[in-house]
Scaffold this active site. Structure first.
Site, PDB file in Angstrom:
ATOM      1  N   HIS A  42       0.843  -1.197   0.000  1.00 11.41           N
ATOM      2  CA  HIS A  42       0.000   0.000   0.000  1.00 11.41           C
ATOM      3  C   HIS A  42       0.882   1.253   0.000  1.00 11.41           C
ATOM      4  O   HIS A  42       2.105   1.187  -0.006  1.00 11.41           O
ATOM      5  CB  HIS A  42      -0.978   0.020   1.174  1.00 11.41           C
ATOM      6  CG  HIS A  42      -0.409   0.466   2.493  1.00 11.41           C
ATOM      7  ND1 HIS A  42      -1.151   1.132   3.439  1.00 11.41           N
ATOM      8  CD2 HIS A  42       0.838   0.327   3.029  1.00 11.41           C
ATOM      9  CE1 HIS A  42      -0.392   1.374   4.498  1.00 11.41           C
ATOM     10  NE2 HIS A  42       0.802   0.908   4.276  1.00 11.41           N
TER      11      HIS A  42
ATOM     12  N   CYS B 209       5.682   6.438   4.584  1.00 10.59           N
ATOM     13  CA  CYS B 209       4.525   5.637   4.142  1.00 10.59           C
ATOM     14  C   CYS B 209       3.988   6.124   2.800  1.00 10.59           C
ATOM     15  O   CYS B 209       3.138   5.462   2.197  1.00 10.59           O
ATOM     16  CB  CYS B 209       3.405   5.688   5.174  1.00 10.59           C
ATOM     17  SG  CYS B 209       3.868   4.946   6.748  1.00 10.59           S
TER      18      CYS B 209
ATOM     19  N   HIS C 168       5.132   0.216  -0.278  1.00  9.41           N
ATOM     20  CA  HIS C 168       5.758  -0.686   0.693  1.00  9.41           C
ATOM     21  C   HIS C 168       4.658  -1.664   1.111  1.00  9.41           C
ATOM     22  O   HIS C 168       3.612  -1.702   0.450  1.00  9.41           O
ATOM     23  CB  HIS C 168       6.343   0.094   1.896  1.00  9.41           C
ATOM     24  CG  HIS C 168       5.326   0.744   2.745  1.00  9.41           C
ATOM     25  ND1 HIS C 168       4.650   1.899   2.360  1.00  9.41           N
ATOM     26  CD2 HIS C 168       4.797   0.421   3.946  1.00  9.41           C
ATOM     27  CE1 HIS C 168       3.794   2.243   3.299  1.00  9.41           C
ATOM     28  NE2 HIS C 168       3.852   1.353   4.269  1.00  9.41           N
TER      29      HIS C 168
ATOM     30  N   HIS D   8       2.903  -4.775   4.199  1.00  7.06           N
ATOM     31  CA  HIS D   8       2.782  -5.291   5.562  1.00  7.06           C
ATOM     32  C   HIS D   8       2.223  -6.713   5.580  1.00  7.06           C
ATOM     33  O   HIS D   8       1.523  -7.127   4.660  1.00  7.06           O
ATOM     34  CB  HIS D   8       1.832  -4.406   6.390  1.00  7.06           C
ATOM     35  CG  HIS D   8       2.296  -3.008   6.580  1.00  7.06           C
ATOM     36  ND1 HIS D   8       3.319  -2.678   7.416  1.00  7.06           N
ATOM     37  CD2 HIS D   8       1.887  -1.837   6.018  1.00  7.06           C
ATOM     38  CE1 HIS D   8       3.515  -1.366   7.386  1.00  7.06           C
ATOM     39  NE2 HIS D   8       2.661  -0.830   6.533  1.00  7.06           N
TER      40      HIS D   8
ATOM     41  N   ASP E  97      -5.411 -10.262  -0.116  1.00  7.85           N
ATOM     42  CA  ASP E  97      -4.149 -10.952   0.170  1.00  7.85           C
ATOM     43  C   ASP E  97      -3.245 -10.962  -1.070  1.00  7.85           C
ATOM     44  O   ASP E  97      -3.675 -11.322  -2.162  1.00  7.85           O
ATOM     45  CB  ASP E  97      -4.421 -12.390   0.610  1.00  7.85           C
ATOM     46  CG  ASP E  97      -3.141 -13.092   1.045  1.00  7.85           C
ATOM     47  OD1 ASP E  97      -2.283 -12.442   1.664  1.00  7.85           O
ATOM     48  OD2 ASP E  97      -2.994 -14.299   0.765  1.00  7.85           O
ATOM     49  N   HIS E  98      -1.976 -10.581  -0.856  1.00  7.19           N
ATOM     50  CA  HIS E  98      -1.006 -10.502  -1.949  1.00  7.19           C
ATOM     51  C   HIS E  98      -1.467  -9.540  -3.044  1.00  7.19           C
ATOM     52  O   HIS E  98      -1.192  -9.752  -4.223  1.00  7.19           O
ATOM     53  CB  HIS E  98      -0.686 -11.900  -2.518  1.00  7.19           C
ATOM     54  CG  HIS E  98       0.242 -12.687  -1.638  1.00  7.19           C
ATOM     55  ND1 HIS E  98      -0.181 -13.270  -0.478  1.00  7.19           N
ATOM     56  CD2 HIS E  98       1.564 -12.973  -1.737  1.00  7.19           C
ATOM     57  CE1 HIS E  98       0.836 -13.902   0.100  1.00  7.19           C
ATOM     58  NE2 HIS E  98       1.906 -13.720  -0.638  1.00  7.19           N
TER      59      HIS E  98
ATOM     60  N   GLU F 174      -1.291  -3.534  11.810  1.00 14.33           N
ATOM     61  CA  GLU F 174      -0.438  -3.235  10.663  1.00 14.33           C
ATOM     62  C   GLU F 174       0.997  -3.646  10.977  1.00 14.33           C
ATOM     63  O   GLU F 174       1.784  -3.954  10.097  1.00 14.33           O
ATOM     64  CB  GLU F 174      -0.494  -1.734  10.368  1.00 14.33           C
ATOM     65  CG  GLU F 174       0.107  -1.354   9.034  1.00 14.33           C
ATOM     66  CD  GLU F 174       0.140   0.151   8.856  1.00 14.33           C
ATOM     67  OE1 GLU F 174      -0.618   0.638   8.019  1.00 14.33           O
ATOM     68  OE2 GLU F 174       0.930   0.841   9.540  1.00 14.33           O
TER      69      GLU F 174
END
Lengths: 137, 137, 137, 137, 137, 137
Positions: A14, A33, A39, A41, A79-80, A126
């Protein structure tokens, strides 16, 4: 009234930024960020529901059903993935933990009612140091 | 001979893929990790060094120095970054946990020798279920 | 209304005792925690604040600001210190987890209001088996 | 009003099933948790009590007393036991996490009142992914 | 040479005892772990393999393959089962953590060689306080 | 050859310093860890022993025996104590994690041999980010 919680996990990329800001302004407001190259998480999601124990089964709700619901409505979509550009329920929104927690609530609340339970809380980590919680309006 | 370990963390985006493969082929080989829009992780890094306890201080090495070295050589370059496109020590390499562990070793090994200690292991968690370890050649 | 939580850590020495008790009486009431030569802990502190998401940023409050506030008002005063004898906000108080949680609340509540949010909870772990929580009066 | 929490652990075997169902029907409703040969868990129990800080000690309640109470009333009866067939306070009940949390509440609530505190929550982890919470009627 | 580790989990019932001992003798030797009515655990299994990084993929071995192998050969046979009476690879053996770790090694070692890697370690947690490790003969 | 590990915990106060240094010099070398008023930690200790599985019991060594040995020789002497001034096996030594790990090894090595096993490693966490390991000379 009993409460049960299911943990699920997802990994996603994100970026925190506003399109109407310059990269410099985004850096000033959102810090690292805001990196335009993204980047990511490992998110940990805790979904808590509440209701009465079913005297036929001893369950509030079979956790396999709750897990499947969260996977169908949230995990498979995020996800991913890149939260900012390819997750339908985050379209046009900030990809902050706060907004993500509220959006996950909106994704699953109605479906949990169908099972005869009530959504109580969405808690989203996070990182090991930061999490957001939403208990509905 | 004593061993000490320092944990550091970083959050980064990445993608597993080969430029010479089509998106379909990348999906077949690398699965959802090949998503062209990236995904990401909270990485946990454990750096273990070994050597003799300094009789003047009771330390192998002051952990603040070890932490600073890891931050200077690794964390500042990779934290909140995209591993595939903006981390100098990963240029032209696969962004797998295995390759990342070896590359982090190469980033810090010489500097640790300067302090009179020896790098023993780099252990890198990509998730709570997966990690890679490298002990040198 | 959204809730966000920030984890911070500190290491400190302390002792549970009353000056008006003998060492024997302190041992009877407070057990080994009354050791006159002190003992210590790695404390884990979770600060939860609540409020509305800012539509300009997607944040309730930038967690860097919250982290800085906790560090300035609490961590710098107590980390690597002796809670009984050199922490201004614990002067004249019992160094129990309960009293410490309330005292940390008092240290940060007003400052969090300045940022437009509200302190919801201070949760303080003394060990993996024990914690205290305070939600205000 | 302050809240303190004590963690205790126990290991036990159990089975989810109804005697009036066939093994096939139990399998359909309860899945692999209905295995007639039992399975088991490392349970983690968090007991939260609330009340006023005692101005004589700085404690809500000495955690040793709380720990002893939980051990006497719960852990000694259930640790290294079969929940379905040899735990008196689970007799005739489903061995689900929900029912177990409520039953643990009933085992300790009155005794905690004797100490001048009030039971606030029983939180019971069956695995790292699942837990139940009970706050009383 | 690189090392990668995959974590998998299973829940099972077991009992430590010898058929040729009385219940009293079993209690004397094995303590409460000898309970004839069984008890159980959430086991955490860490499988470490070693080998060279494949220059075509950046992997030692795709962790999905390693995970599938562990699930096929170990988890499906033992999860939600009674280790003493219905796990083929534990037949006629003590259900101790030590013996279980060795038996899991024997279940997967040959298959990992087929993939071109080598089994390095099986690490098995029975609880947060106890684990066994086996590195082969 | 099998390896088993037992985790034990203790809470203690300490200080890193040299008597022949001024407070200023100690602060320069040891940082805030040199605070003359002490600080403290929740230490986590992992003791690993190795040997053959006893064909009579399925154990390398009964973990209760190992736990008792560690408690008798280490935990009772150091838990809720001041490492610098009241722990006999640390007298005249630096209270660093490195020195503490070596000293714990020396406390238990001979006793473990009596049980027919061999001490393999002492791993000591001072915090979630730092640990020392000692494997003997």
């Amino acid at each position: 009234m009993i409460f049960i919680t299911r943990r699920e996990r997802f990994n996603a990329a994100h970026r925190l930024f506003r399109k109407d800001f310059s990269d410099e302004k985004n850096l000033e407001i959102f810090g690292k960020c805001s990196n335009p190259n993204w980047h990511g998480h490992n998110y940990e999601l805790f979904v808590t529901i509440k209701g009465e124990i079913d005297p036929e089964t001893g369950f509030l709700l079979n956790l396999k059903q709750l897990s499947k619901l969260i996977k169908d409505r949230v995990i498979e979509k995020i996800d991913h993935k890149n939260i900012n550009i390819e997750v339908d329920f985050m379209e046009g929104k900030f990809a902050s933990t706060e907004v993500l927690a509220v959006s996950i609530w909106d994704q699953i609340e109605a479906d949990i009612r169908i099972y005869g339970a009530e959504l109580h809380a969405v808690k989203l980590f996070e990182s090991e140091n930061n999490y957001a919680e939403y208990f509905g309006k």
